[in-house]
Design a protein around this motif. Structure first.
Motif, PDB file in Angstrom:
ATOM      1  N   ALA A 102       0.885  -1.174   0.000  1.00  0.00           N
ATOM      2  CA  ALA A 102       0.000   0.000   0.000  1.00  0.00           C
ATOM      3  C   ALA A 102       0.913   1.211   0.000  1.00  0.00           C
ATOM      4  O   ALA A 102       1.302   1.692   1.065  1.00  0.00           O
ATOM      5  N   THR A 103       1.289   1.641  -1.182  1.00  0.00           N
ATOM      6  CA  THR A 103       2.309   2.685  -1.433  1.00  0.00           C
ATOM      7  C   THR A 103       3.697   2.201  -1.047  1.00  0.00           C
ATOM      8  O   THR A 103       4.699   2.699  -1.570  1.00  0.00           O
ATOM      9  N   LYS A 104       3.824   1.266  -0.140  1.00  0.00           N
ATOM     10  CA  LYS A 104       5.072   0.598   0.172  1.00  0.00           C
ATOM     11  C   LYS A 104       4.714  -0.778   0.728  1.00  0.00           C
ATOM     12  O   LYS A 104       3.546  -1.051   1.000  1.00  0.00           O
ATOM     13  N   TRP A 105       5.734  -1.620   0.920  1.00  0.00           N
ATOM     14  CA  TRP A 105       5.488  -2.954   1.452  1.00  0.00           C
ATOM     15  C   TRP A 105       5.409  -2.916   2.973  1.00  0.00           C
ATOM     16  O   TRP A 105       6.232  -2.294   3.636  1.00  0.00           O
ATOM     17  N   TYR A 106       4.418  -3.611   3.507  1.00  0.00           N
ATOM     18  CA  TYR A 106       4.268  -3.795   4.945  1.00  0.00           C
ATOM     19  C   TYR A 106       4.431  -5.274   5.268  1.00  0.00           C
ATOM     20  O   TYR A 106       3.959  -6.132   4.523  1.00  0.00           O
ATOM     21  N   ASP A 107       5.098  -5.563   6.395  1.00  0.00           N
ATOM     22  CA  ASP A 107       5.306  -6.934   6.845  1.00  0.00           C
ATOM     23  C   ASP A 107       4.427  -7.242   8.044  1.00  0.00           C
ATOM     24  O   ASP A 107       4.330  -6.446   8.980  1.00  0.00           O
ATOM     25  N   TYR A 108       3.842  -8.451   8.012  1.00  0.00           N
ATOM     26  CA  TYR A 108       3.058  -8.939   9.139  1.00  0.00           C
ATOM     27  C   TYR A 108       3.628 -10.280   9.575  1.00  0.00           C
ATOM     28  O   TYR A 108       3.992 -11.113   8.727  1.00  0.00           O
ATOM     29  N   TRP A 109       3.689 -10.488  10.904  1.00  0.00           N
ATOM     30  CA  TRP A 109       4.336 -11.678  11.449  1.00  0.00           C
ATOM     31  C   TRP A 109       3.416 -12.443  12.370  1.00  0.00           C
ATOM     32  O   TRP A 109       2.594 -11.847  13.092  1.00  0.00           O
ATOM     33  N   GLY A 110       3.586 -13.765  12.356  1.00  0.00           N
ATOM     34  CA  GLY A 110       2.928 -14.586  13.347  1.00  0.00           C
ATOM     35  C   GLY A 110       3.720 -14.558  14.643  1.00  0.00           C
ATOM     36  O   GLY A 110       4.799 -13.974  14.720  1.00  0.00           O
ATOM     37  N   GLN A 111       3.181 -15.234  15.640  1.00  0.00           N
ATOM     38  CA  GLN A 111       3.801 -15.215  16.968  1.00  0.00           C
ATOM     39  C   GLN A 111       4.957 -16.192  17.084  1.00  0.00           C
ATOM     40  O   GLN A 111       5.735 -16.131  18.030  1.00  0.00           O
ATOM     41  N   GLY A 112       5.068 -17.093  16.112  1.00  0.00           N
ATOM     42  CA  GLY A 112       6.134 -18.083  16.134  1.00  0.00           C
ATOM     43  C   GLY A 112       5.662 -19.400  16.731  1.00  0.00           C
ATOM     44  O   GLY A 112       4.823 -19.420  17.642  1.00  0.00           O
TER      45      GLY A 112
END
Length: 119
Positions: A102-112
């Motif tokens: 969304a105009t740049k890349w965003y990262d989303y992470w799980g809890q591991g």
């Protein structure tokens, strides 16, 4: 709000198999690059497997190539990591990652989720 929930980790003997799953809400995986990372004690996080959009656009860490397979289930909106012929050195916390642009890349992470390979 994007949320990632991982499951499937555990204790397995060398040579065994495990399948990790990452269920995603708030973001359609059909249009999202996905990947799995891992971090062993005292080491930096490393990329294990990635899929850009489809199964013909994957790449793997050299040490897991031929043993691990990343897949995406668009109906379940989930990412899986099938791990076969597990080795002691595969022991680590495994993290699911999803990207959104969304105009740049965003990262989303799980809890591991912890994978322990030991006899």
């Amino acid at each position: 709000q994007v949320q990632l929930v991982e499951s499937g980790g555990g204790l397995v003997q060398p040579g065994g198999s495990l399948t990790l799953s990452c269920t995603v809400s708030g973001l359609p995986l059909s249009t999202s690059p996905v990947s799995w990372y891992r971090q062993a004690p005292g080491k930096e996080r490393e990329l294990v497997a990635a899929m850009r959009y489809t199964a013909d656009s994957t790449n793997y860490l050299s040490s897991v190539k031929g043993r691990f397979t990343i897949s995406k289930d668009n109906a379940e909106n989930a990412v899986h990591l099938q791990m076969n012929s597990l080795k002691v050195e595969d022991t680590a916390v495994y993290f699911c990652n999803v990207k959104r642009f969304a105009t740049k890349w965003y990262d989303y992470w799980g809890q591991g989720t912890l994978v322990t390979v030991s006899s």
